[in-house]
Motif scaffolding. Structure first.
Motif, PDB file in Angstrom:
ATOM      1  N   VAL B  88       0.783  -1.084  -0.086  1.00 11.07           N
ATOM      2  CA  VAL B  88       0.109  -0.108   0.287  1.00 11.07           C
ATOM      3  C   VAL B  88       0.809   0.898   0.176  1.00 11.07           C
ATOM      4  N   ASP B  90       1.269   5.344   0.476  1.00  5.80           N
ATOM      5  CA  ASP B  90       0.549   6.865   1.072  1.00  5.80           C
ATOM      6  C   ASP B  90       1.468   7.788   0.428  1.00  5.80           C
ATOM      7  N   SER B 115      -3.108  -1.064  -3.179  1.00  7.54           N
ATOM      8  CA  SER B 115      -3.199  -0.124  -3.079  1.00  7.54           C
ATOM      9  C   SER B 115      -2.931   1.920  -2.978  1.00  7.54           C
ATOM     10  N   ARG B 117      -3.126   5.565  -1.287  1.00  8.06           N
ATOM     11  CA  ARG B 117      -4.164   6.357  -0.644  1.00  8.06           C
ATOM     12  C   ARG B 117      -3.789   7.624  -0.272  1.00  8.06           C
ATOM     13  N   ALA B 168      -7.501   5.869  -3.499  1.00 14.03           N
ATOM     14  CA  ALA B 168      -8.004   5.720  -2.547  1.00 14.03           C
ATOM     15  C   ALA B 168      -7.548   7.422  -2.818  1.00 14.03           C
ATOM     16  N   VAL B 176     -13.328   5.548  -4.267  1.00 11.84           N
ATOM     17  CA  VAL B 176     -12.480   4.729  -4.237  1.00 11.84           C
ATOM     18  C   VAL B 176     -13.078   4.040  -5.291  1.00 11.84           C
ATOM     19  N   ASP B 178     -11.533   1.037  -8.422  1.00 15.55           N
ATOM     20  CA  ASP B 178     -10.416  -0.310  -8.799  1.00 15.55           C
ATOM     21  C   ASP B 178     -10.102  -0.387 -10.663  1.00 15.55           C
ATOM     22  N   THR B 203      -4.039   4.984   6.110  1.00 15.94           N
ATOM     23  CA  THR B 203      -3.468   4.391   4.466  1.00 15.94           C
ATOM     24  C   THR B 203      -2.787   3.076   5.998  1.00 15.94           C
ATOM     25  N   ILE B 206      -5.221   0.554   5.911  1.00 14.69           N
ATOM     26  CA  ILE B 206      -5.868  -0.294   4.978  1.00 14.69           C
ATOM     27  C   ILE B 206      -4.403  -1.119   4.342  1.00 14.69           C
ATOM     28  N   CYS B 210      -5.806  -5.629   3.719  1.00 18.76           N
ATOM     29  CA  CYS B 210      -5.179  -5.310   2.896  1.00 18.76           C
ATOM     30  C   CYS B 210      -4.587  -6.837   3.453  1.00 18.76           C
ATOM     31  N   CYS B 217      -8.444  -6.589  -2.477  1.00 20.15           N
ATOM     32  CA  CYS B 217      -8.014  -5.363  -1.957  1.00 20.15           C
ATOM     33  C   CYS B 217      -8.504  -3.665  -1.909  1.00 20.15           C
ATOM     34  N   THR B 221     -10.101  -2.271   1.027  1.00 17.91           N
ATOM     35  CA  THR B 221      -9.967  -0.257   1.126  1.00 17.91           C
ATOM     36  C   THR B 221     -11.557   0.460   1.501  1.00 17.91           C
TER      37      THR B 221
END
Lengths: 274, 274, 274
Positions: B88, B90, B115, B117, B168, B176, B178, B203, B206, B210, B217, B221
């Motif tokens: 993930v 950030d 993911s 975010r 996200a 959000v 995908d 984050t 998340i 996940c 995911c 999320t």
């Protein structure tokens, strides 16, 4: 409007972005107290971006607790000097080790500070006095008391005059001087010394106030110190009432800054111009 | 079982170890919110062990606030990509400085993220839009509102499609996507922007979700963002009732995650699939 | 006076300066719990000043979470060894990665520790046992229980004898040994494992107690662990009563240390000398 109330008002109105290069011990509290006051914190400190990041900010805070980031402080500080925006120094443990003595000297040589806030040991060291401080805490011998107030006020005033910075000492009694006016502040409480970071938080908040009122860093510094002191009193009243300890005190202190009103500041300030 | 409730259930059941390479400002809150959710945090970030440490974890979180740890993120990220476990991102202040623009590009090139975010400024920057963000905070001009929702949703969807990551955006409205489904979430409160680290904490959470539900995911999320938003509402109700401030709000927010039930999540979620 | 009460009394009386080289995740909590106990924290860790800064302190804490600061730990540790002052080690995730195995071996070779406090996985690793720990958390297989207590107590005793350090394992059951006496402590609560840093905070507090009672680090370590365990019980009672979560628990834990009385310690201690 009372000028200290106006300073607080301006922080809330302008929401100044404050760039802090500060230490990992208290960085989270410093960010949260800037937010509580009404400012917006940025803690970027990487030497590769310090100057560029500072350019977005209305004020810069350099906290010597982050001793390894001194090169970032110098780059960002010079940038802010060029832009004419306030730079605030917290000379953490300035006289404590030879490294800190060197870094303090270099920072003062390279950067022009609008405001310098330390404890009595740190400020006495910068003023060239013999100090007894062994590190981050003020030594009992260095403290400012009603007894040595006159001597201390003159020391602070002379240092302000020599450096061209507003000099602020926090402790049981606070002193602030711009070389002309010198104020003594009597807010606060003893529990502030039982949490880590009351000094760092105060310096960060001075950054927010100077960022909002750059044309009068003396007033901005006095206002920030008074907000901190009154918030300490609010938190202490809660601690005594609820039987809590230093951890809750820290939370209540930041909450009190968040909830501070202009009226509360004006009514609560215990200060006198010497 | 509702699939969002199932995600929360799985975090508590599996207690996933989440490896976070994250910044010093909010690292403590990130670890505590992972624990509150039911996961187990590891904050090892040294480049000499980042990949080896990640191997023990069910998910990896890379937070660009720790900009100096980008090499660790790449090593650990590649390792997790090899193992097929979620990573993930950030992208803190991704467009804010040239250093951050470079690091963001490098991370996206070297690591496949499950993911990503960010706030609206950060995500708009990654999507190649002009942004107004000057650092860690979202710019008013970039914000997602009911008015620009359609445009923003398409921006998020397209970025998800292009990157193959769940994208996200958190803010007053969360989005959000995908690349196929796009959800808009309407939980949360304004005080979340008055503490440092709500984004970083989200984050990290998340990452925990996940890690517990790696096969989906998108759902993970959405679930994590809803837990955060509802917790914000719980904390805000307490702040208003008790007259506290942002510091107590932060504590109450993490507590609310700790106490979140599956029922509360299902009943409290304000979401719609566009 | 009961000797454990005396240890607490001495922390408050002497206010020992404790130098901590510790990790960024929990450093703020470590400083605040030292202050809560009555000590004074210094978190200086720069390799250029670590030894000089330590010289001002009554005890040194080396926390392997700050793995990149191992050179500072060695310099400061040797200095404190020369001065005959206590050095406390927290071998965070000692067996978790090859880097940590190397650093742990080097620290133990270069510095003589007065007290070593870890979880069961970390201490079993130092004792040369096979461990199942995958990082910062203790593995279920390694835990000390009433069933394996005898074996674990002998492991701890033998490690204490071999290293000449007081060895302390914290968990549901705590064990402390100086190679002659071995104590089992039964205070604490499960929520302590739902916050980050209970281990780090405990080690920091052991530093404060050893700094105040350097001539008997076994008693000092037992006293600090008991203060922590009883404080966990106080905080847990509040959490259950008020329906709060792990974030408030952390605050209440530190508050409970702040408010701990000698009587409360003596009455609350659940210990037995094996």
């Amino acid at each position: 409007m009372n000028k200290y109330a106006e300073a607080l008002h301006l922080v809330r109105e302008k929401e100044p972005l404050v760039q802090c290069i500060t230490n990992f011990v208290t960085v989270n509290d410093c960010a949260n107290i800037i937010l509580a006051a009404g400012g917006s914190p940025s803690m970027a400190h990487d030497v590769r971006e310090a100057a560029e990041a500072a350019r977005n900010a209305r004020a810069l805070v350099c906290n010597m607790g982050a001793i390894e980031d001194a090169p970032s402080m110098i780059l960002a500080g010079k940038e802010m000097n060029k832009l004419g925006r306030p730079v605030v120094l917290d000379p953490v443990a300035a006289g404590g080790t030879s490294l800190r003595r060197e870094v303090a000297a270099e920072l003062l040589k390279e950067v022009k500070f609008s405001s310098i806030r330390g404890n009595a040991s740190e400020i006495r060291y910068l003023a060239g006095q013999q100090t007894a401080g062994s590190g981050v805490d003020v030594s009992a011998l260095d403290k400012i008391t009603e007894e040595n107030l006159k001597e201390a006020a003159e020391m602070v005033r002379a240092l302000a005059e020599r450096t061209g910075s507003v000099i602020a000492v926090s402790g049981k009694l606070d002193l602030v001087s711009d070389g002309k006016e010198t104020a003594v502040l009597r807010n606060g409480c003893a529990t502030m010394a039982r949490i880590t970071g009351s000094g760092c938080m105060l310096t960060s908040m001075i950054g927010a106030f100077c960022g909002a009122m750059p044309e009068d860093c003396f007033t901005a510094t006095v206002a920030a110190m008074s907000v901190m002191g009154i918030s300490g009193e609010v938190a202490e009243a809660r601690r005594i009432k609820n039987g809590t300890g230093n951890a809750t005190f820290r939370t209540d202190l930041i909450d009190a800054v968040f909830n501070m009103t202009e009226e509360q500041l004006v009514e609560g300030m215990q200060y006198e111009i010497l």
